[in-house]
Design a protein around this motif. Structure first.
Motif, PDB file in Angstrom:
ATOM      1  N   PRO A  70      -3.160  -4.548   9.055  1.00 33.88           N
ATOM      2  CA  PRO A  70      -2.598  -4.235   8.249  1.00 33.88           C
ATOM      3  C   PRO A  70      -2.884  -4.414   6.306  1.00 33.88           C
ATOM      4  O   PRO A  70      -2.951  -3.718   5.797  1.00 33.88           O
ATOM      5  CB  PRO A  70      -1.207  -4.807   8.130  1.00 33.88           C
ATOM      6  N   ASP A  71      -3.373  -5.300   6.516  1.00 35.29           N
ATOM      7  CA  ASP A  71      -4.028  -5.590   4.687  1.00 35.29           C
ATOM      8  C   ASP A  71      -5.225  -4.890   4.817  1.00 35.29           C
ATOM      9  O   ASP A  71      -5.218  -4.059   3.401  1.00 35.29           O
ATOM     10  CB  ASP A  71      -4.771  -6.975   5.105  1.00 35.29           C
ATOM     11  N   ASN A  91      -4.062  -7.855   1.218  1.00 34.96           N
ATOM     12  CA  ASN A  91      -4.781  -6.796   0.389  1.00 34.96           C
ATOM     13  C   ASN A  91      -5.265  -6.361  -0.590  1.00 34.96           C
ATOM     14  O   ASN A  91      -6.265  -5.782  -0.430  1.00 34.96           O
ATOM     15  CB  ASN A  91      -4.376  -5.430   0.726  1.00 34.96           C
ATOM     16  N   GLU A 138      -9.019  -4.471  -2.115  1.00 36.60           N
ATOM     17  CA  GLU A 138      -9.358  -3.440  -2.734  1.00 36.60           C
ATOM     18  C   GLU A 138      -9.952  -3.893  -4.082  1.00 36.60           C
ATOM     19  O   GLU A 138     -10.650  -2.208  -4.450  1.00 36.60           O
ATOM     20  CB  GLU A 138      -7.565  -3.428  -3.735  1.00 36.60           C
ATOM     21  N   GLU A 196      -5.223   2.965   1.860  1.00 40.00           N
ATOM     22  CA  GLU A 196      -4.199   3.268   1.294  1.00 40.00           C
ATOM     23  C   GLU A 196      -3.752   3.310  -0.651  1.00 40.00           C
ATOM     24  O   GLU A 196      -3.549   4.553  -1.384  1.00 40.00           O
ATOM     25  CB  GLU A 196      -2.612   2.325   2.118  1.00 40.00           C
ATOM     26  N   ASN A 197      -3.755   2.381  -0.991  1.00 39.56           N
ATOM     27  CA  ASN A 197      -3.601   2.238  -2.290  1.00 39.56           C
ATOM     28  C   ASN A 197      -4.508   2.859  -2.882  1.00 39.56           C
ATOM     29  O   ASN A 197      -5.204   3.477  -3.960  1.00 39.56           O
ATOM     30  CB  ASN A 197      -3.237   0.615  -2.648  1.00 39.56           C
ATOM     31  N   THR A 214      -5.819  -1.451   6.197  1.00 40.48           N
ATOM     32  CA  THR A 214      -4.938  -0.284   5.608  1.00 40.48           C
ATOM     33  C   THR A 214      -4.589  -0.926   4.935  1.00 40.48           C
ATOM     34  O   THR A 214      -3.974   1.085   4.518  1.00 40.48           O
ATOM     35  CB  THR A 214      -3.883   0.394   7.090  1.00 40.48           C
ATOM     36  N   LYS A 215      -3.524  -1.216   4.102  1.00 36.84           N
ATOM     37  CA  LYS A 215      -2.758  -0.931   2.855  1.00 36.84           C
ATOM     38  C   LYS A 215      -3.834  -1.299   1.411  1.00 36.84           C
ATOM     39  O   LYS A 215      -3.379  -0.609   1.067  1.00 36.84           O
ATOM     40  CB  LYS A 215      -1.953  -2.117   3.115  1.00 36.84           C
ATOM     41  N   THR A 230      -2.800   8.964   8.268  1.00 42.17           N
ATOM     42  CA  THR A 230      -3.625   8.482   6.656  1.00 42.17           C
ATOM     43  C   THR A 230      -3.715  10.426   6.215  1.00 42.17           C
ATOM     44  O   THR A 230      -3.094  10.397   4.777  1.00 42.17           O
ATOM     45  CB  THR A 230      -4.284   7.866   5.882  1.00 42.17           C
TER      46      THR A 230
END
Length: 465
Positions: free
Chosen positions: A205-206, A169, A173, A212-213, A208-209, A253
């Motif tokens: 998942p990577d 992830n 980012e 979210e961060n 979405t994480k 979210t």
């Protein structure tokens, strides 16, 4: 000088120019003393007479020159170290660093502050718990290099080599955070990078994480990037359009926070997805510019911007649209299309508006002299083909170039290379007069021939009779 009992005196006559004899005599006298006397001497004062003065001796005798600058105590005690470990002397407050070892605070100290006393509390160095900071520093040069060449395969190789599977992830980012500080074309490249890395290097998942961060840190990002909620919403909507994350990510979210900026970003992404033909339009969410865009799409966008300017006459809006395309190396196409539009319109007000637009861009150096010249020369080269659609192209172009010359933004090379069409006179007044005279002459000659033929026939007929 007064001396105590059991004190040993050495009377040595010293000559100024013979220092070595003094040392020899001192050694001889020391050797003659007994062991008991030597032990007493080491614990008591000793003296000898040098240069008419008595000098204290402490077991080891220096030469006269060394006695003057010797740091050894003159009273016979100590090991020759400086007084108070270097803290003595006028204006010295203590050994350097001793203030850190003071346990008690002095109430009379002018810097004493009762409110700031620690009262038993101790300060410890706190290292922020950021396990991904090293990975972000490692990935930053790869992302910046990707913005230059646009090859996602090189970034994929770096991710597979350096990033563990549990921290994939980080690439999403870091790329989004860097892109938000750059231009729209770099954000478009970032969205392409996320889509290309999906399923090969990173998973749902990577991604979405990572989002979210980023949303969790949105309050800090707004301080540096005021439009961060809008940009993050665009990234989320584009990821959904590229089928990297499911549409339900927005609703799921929203339940995790009620922050204003947090919800603004998600609401903006939802609006983009729910608009008519939203998923297809999101491929242009970052605009139509960028060096990697097809030439036809950029040309089409330039024509639309010129048509909008002809109706609105808003130079600032046209300037903003041209800057958004981010193709300074292709501005000659804008000049070319502007001249073609002036030729096809064949209206003086349109020519005046387009002339003012090009003059404004030339003064702002939005379009460089090289690009301006290249655009005009391209029109000169294609003028013979343009004339098939615009019969008066030469005349209109000459008028437009003269108008631009008066505006003062054309160089001499453009003016000198202006083509001049050779006149082809088909049915002019002179040509018609010449043709009529020629026809009359032909008719006269034909009449003469007919008359001669008739005369010959008459003569032959007479001869036959």
């Amino acid at each position: 000088m007064a001396h105590k009992q059991n004190e040993v005196e050495f009377d040595v006559d010293v000559e100024d120019d013979n220092e070595t004899d003094i040392d020899k005599e001192v050694k001889k006298e020391l050797e003659t003393k007994s062991v008991t006397a030597v032990s007493d001497v080491q614990s008591k004062h000793k003296s000898k007479k040098m240069f008419g003065k008595q000098v204290m001796v402490t077991g080891h005798i220096h030469s006269p020159r060394l006695w003057k600058n010797s740091r050894r105590s003159r009273n016979g005690y100590g090991r020759g170290l400086p007084k108070k470990k270097g803290a003595g002397g006028k204006g010295v407050w203590g050994v350097p660093g001793s203030e850190l070892l003071e346990a008690d605070e002095d109430v009379n100290d002018p810097n004493y502050d009762n409110e700031n006393m620690n009262n038993g509390a101790y300060l410890h160095a706190v290292i922020p718990d950021e396990p991904n900071i090293e990975l972000k520093k490692l990935l930053e040069p790869f992302i910046l290099e990707y913005f230059e060449h646009g090859k996602t395969c090189e970034v994929a190789q770096a991710v597979e080599r350096y990033i563990p599977l549990s921290r994939r992830n980080v690439i999403v980012e870091q790329s989004i955070e860097i892109a938000m500080d750059h231009k729209a074309s770099h954000r478009e490249l970032t969205s392409i990078l996320i889509a290309d890395l999906f399923s090969d290097c990173i998973t749902v998942p990577d991604i979405t994480k990572a989002f979210e961060n980023i949303l969790a840190d949105i309050d800090d990002l707004v301080l540096d990037i005021p439009d961060a909620p809008t940009l993050i919403g665009n990234f989320i909507a584009r990821a959904i359009a590229d089928e990297c994350i499911p549409p339900k990510f927005i609703d799921q979210t929203k339940k995790k926070s009620d922050g204003e900026k947090f919800l603004t970003a998600l609401d903006h992404a939802k609006v983009l997805i729910n608009m008519d033909h939203g998923l297809s339009r999101l491929h242009n969410v970052w605009g139509f510019g960028g060096a990697l865009r097809p030439v036809k799409s950029i040309t089409k966008r330039m024509i639309l911007d010129l048509q909008e300017f002809v109706y609105s006459r808003d130079i600032e809006e046209a300037s903003r649209c041209l800057k958004q395309l981010e193709v300074p190396h292709f501005h000659h196409e804008f000049v070319y299309e502007a001249i073609i539009m002036a030729l096809e319109a064949n209206k003086e007000d349109t020519e005046e508006a387009l002339c003012n637009l090009l003059r404004s861009f030339a003064r702002e150096v939005l379009i460089t002299t090289d690009q301006m010249e290249r655009g005009f020369l391209r029109v000169y080269d294609d003028l013979s083909d343009i004339e098939t659609d615009v019969p008066r192209a030469y005349f209109i172009l000459e008028r437009f170039v003269g108008r631009c010359r008066k505006a003062g933004f054309l160089n001499e090379n453009i003016i000198q290379n202006m083509p001049s069409r050779g006149r082809k006179r088909y049915v002019s007044e002179g040509d018609q007069f010449i043709k009529e005279n020629k026809k009359d002459k032909e008719d006269e000659e034909k009449d003469k021939e007919d008359k001669e033929k008739s005369k010959l026939k008459a003569i032959l007929s007479l001869k036959g009779k």
